[in-house]
Design an enzyme around this catalytic site. Structure first.
Site, PDB file in Angstrom:
ATOM      1  N   CYS A   5      51.342  32.676  39.003  1.00 38.54           N
ATOM      2  CA  CYS A   5      52.562  32.923  38.262  1.00 38.54           C
ATOM      3  C   CYS A   5      52.314  33.073  36.781  1.00 38.54           C
ATOM      4  O   CYS A   5      51.201  32.933  36.304  1.00 38.54           O
ATOM      5  CB  CYS A   5      53.526  31.758  38.478  1.00 38.54           C
ATOM      6  SG  CYS A   5      53.807  31.378  40.208  1.00 38.54           S
ATOM      7  N   GLY A  32      53.812  37.972  38.317  1.00 39.05           N
ATOM      8  CA  GLY A  32      54.713  37.572  39.402  1.00 39.05           C
ATOM      9  C   GLY A  32      55.942  38.433  39.442  1.00 39.05           C
ATOM     10  O   GLY A  32      56.606  38.628  38.431  1.00 39.05           O
ATOM     11  N   ASN A 106      52.132  27.349  36.916  1.00 41.70           N
ATOM     12  CA  ASN A 106      51.199  28.355  37.407  1.00 41.70           C
ATOM     13  C   ASN A 106      50.004  27.618  37.985  1.00 41.70           C
ATOM     14  O   ASN A 106      49.335  26.875  37.263  1.00 41.70           O
ATOM     15  CB  ASN A 106      50.769  29.257  36.249  1.00 41.70           C
ATOM     16  CG  ASN A 106      49.655  30.235  36.623  1.00 41.70           C
ATOM     17  OD1 ASN A 106      48.948  30.711  35.761  1.00 41.70           O
ATOM     18  ND2 ASN A 106      49.508  30.540  37.892  1.00 41.70           N
ATOM     19  N   GLY A 107      49.755  27.828  39.260  1.00 41.25           N
ATOM     20  CA  GLY A 107      48.633  27.156  39.900  1.00 41.25           C
ATOM     21  C   GLY A 107      49.067  26.579  41.220  1.00 41.25           C
ATOM     22  O   GLY A 107      50.109  26.956  41.763  1.00 41.25           O
ATOM     23  N   TYR A 249      40.712  40.671  37.485  1.00 44.44           N
ATOM     24  CA  TYR A 249      41.886  41.380  38.004  1.00 44.44           C
ATOM     25  C   TYR A 249      43.215  40.948  37.399  1.00 44.44           C
ATOM     26  O   TYR A 249      44.043  41.779  37.040  1.00 44.44           O
ATOM     27  CB  TYR A 249      41.972  41.202  39.525  1.00 44.44           C
ATOM     28  CG  TYR A 249      43.277  41.718  40.098  1.00 44.44           C
ATOM     29  CD1 TYR A 249      43.476  43.090  40.244  1.00 44.44           C
ATOM     30  CD2 TYR A 249      44.304  40.859  40.458  1.00 44.44           C
ATOM     31  CE1 TYR A 249      44.672  43.581  40.737  1.00 44.44           C
ATOM     32  CE2 TYR A 249      45.501  41.350  40.959  1.00 44.44           C
ATOM     33  CZ  TYR A 249      45.683  42.708  41.099  1.00 44.44           C
ATOM     34  OH  TYR A 249      46.854  43.191  41.575  1.00 44.44           O
TER      35      TYR A 249
END
Ligand code: AMP
Length: 495
Positions: A5, A32, A106-107, A249
């Site tokens: 995210c 996201g 995030n994670g 990426y």
């Protein structure tokens, strides 16, 4: 839940935070696309607006006007392979005895179930399946007993896994990065306040100045009036576990992570890719957009190599051409949004179309950042062959992805990963390419100027920097105990 995210937190002197939060979420949209949300606080009350959908669809002008206050946090959520899931849209907000909390995460925690069970024993009721709610309840619980910094430290000593968090506690905004710094988080100066964001591209969007990365294990607390921030180093483990895939990426090429511009890293990885795996070719072609910087670097190094090689730089010898031979339909979403394999395959065709004149009768080297399931590369090799390419070589700017990601990137299970049980030659055979080569792990570590031991390489080695059920670790890591004795130990460790 594997969530990849984008998070943001902002504290301003006397402007409403909602619009800067909204613009930052736009800048982080690539992290996201499933849901977006903002929580703000005006000193009296917490406001939130969270919905499934893209940032531009989730917020109308009136929604932003209703999000009052000069502090807040925001979140964009990555689609999981199961598709749209309204339960876990964030920021997660909760009001409790000592105030309101808003959390953007995030994670992915690997021990969320243990903590949830422990808190349920203590009477906490959960409304979602997500691990962010687990962090929220744990923090709320600790805030009843201690000040903010100690409460965060206690929570940190209990949760295990990957997390970059932006959190509002009433009108205080803070940012927290897990002790191994798996996911990025940076701080920016806005002139009249400060911003915490997953990537510096969000700081740029707000015309701010990137200050630095939040350090692994660091808590950054922004002043309520936007005048500064305080830093607390709550944990200092000997090694970090930065996700190399952010550079390969996930992050935007125009973001700077740990003082490295992601575009430059990818271009350098492209150079390394050529040095490790050169090929006689007419044209180097990126898979748009993920392969572009790698292909630029690959073509640069190929031409340099020709100039330097003996007898090669003869008069009139053509350079290797760099050509954008695949045109992208920009209105098609990321292929991963499609849940079934069949739909994913169709999406590649929808998404990319070759320019025949650049490929007919030529040897084409197709460059992408990674092969996950193999769908994209298989389809594109066929597409280029059908368009008349004489030879199709494939070069990949990452090592083979052999194992799943438990740290927040939706990378599919081992069964779905094409390289999990195949050699490179076997993958080449599936792709029906004339040749296939990947970049080595060492090239990645050297380009990032890191020790291998300071990177999370779980998806390319199958060994992880966290203690995950059923998987091997690549270092000494222990999952914290949660329960009465552990809480006591954490309490003693406070002082
Ligand atoms: P695949 O087609 O499954 O082999 O996926 C590889 C393609 O998807 C490459 O073009 C990558 O740029 C892109 N990709 C890699 N990882 C992810 C991810 N976690 N989510 C979405 N796309 C990805």
């Amino acid at each position: 839940m594997h969530e990849k995210c984008g998070v943001v937190g902002i504290s301003l002197a006397d402007r409403a935070a909602a619009r800067p939060l909204y613009y930052s979420l736009y800048a982080l949209q690539h992290r996201g696309q499933e849901s977006a949300g903002i929580v703000t606080h005006d000193g009296f009350q917490q406001y939130d607006h969270v919905e499934t959908g893209l940032v531009g669809d989730v917020f109308a002008a009136e929604d932003l006007d209703d999000l009052r206050g000069s502090v807040g946090a925001g979140h964009v959520r990555y689609p999981t392979s199961g598709g749209v899931d309204a339960c876990c849209a964030q920021p997660f907000s909760v009001s409790f005895k000592s105030g309101s909390l808003g959390l953007a995460h995030n994670g992915n925690l690997v021990n969320a179930a243990d903590i949830r069970a422990d808190l349920e024993e203590r009477g906490h009721a959960f409304t979602t399946r997500g691990d962010t709610e687990v962090i929220a309840h744990d923090l709320a619980h600790n805030l009843l007993e201690s000040d903010l910094v100690r409460a965060v430290k206690r929570t940190m000593s209990r949760i295990h896994g990957s997390y970059s968090l932006t959190i509002t506690h009433d009108d205080t905004v803070m940012g927290l990065r897990d002790p191994q710094g798996n996911r990025p988080l940076c701080i920016g100066d806005l002139g009249d306040g400060y911003v915490l964001a997953s990537e510096s591209a969000a700081v740029d969007t707000l015309d701010g100045e990137l200050i630095r990365e939040v350090r692994p294990g660091e808590l950054v607390v922004l002043e309520e009036d936007g005048s500064g921030f305080d830093s607390y180093q709550l944990a200092s483990p000997p090694q970090s576990a930065n996700c190399f895939f952010e550079y390969v990426y996930f992050a935007r090429p125009d973001s700077v992570i740990d003082e490295e511009l992601v575009y430059d890293v990818r271009r350098e990885l492209g150079h390394r890719l050529w040095k490790e795996n050169p090929v006689e070719t007419d044209v180097v072609m990126p898979v748009p957009d993920s392969g572009r910087a790698f292909a630029t670097g690959y073509a640069e190094a190929a031409n340099e190599g020709r100039e330097n090689a003996e007898n090669s730089a003869e008069e009139g010898e053509p350079n290797v051409e760099f050509a954008e031979g695949l045109m992208k339909n920009r209105y098609v979403g990321r292929t991963f949004i499609m849940p079934s394999q069949d739909e994913r395959e169709r999406a590649v065709r929808l998404k990319l179309n070759p320019i025949k004149s650049t490929v007919v009768g030529r040897s084409v080297t197709l460059i992408d950042d990674s092969i996950v399931r193999g769908t994209t590369s298989t389809q594109l090799v066929e597409l280029l062959q059908d368009a008349g390419a004489e030879e199709v070589h494939v070069r990949i700017g990452a090592p083979p992805i052999v194992a799943p990601c438990y740290m927040g990137i939706d990378m599919a299970s081992r069964e779905e990963l094409i390289a999990s049980d195949r050699t490179t030659e076997e993958v080449r055979d599936v792709l029906e390419a004339d040749s296939l080569a990947y970049l080595s792990i060492d090239a990645i570590a050297e380009t990032l100027d890191r020790e291998r031991a300071d990177l999370c390489l779980g998806c390319v080695t199958g060994k992880y920097p966290y203690d995950i059920d059923g998987e091997e670790s690549d270092r000494e890591v222990e999952r914290p105990l949660v329960g009465d004795s552990a809480v006591e130990a954490a309490g003693n460790a406070d002082d």
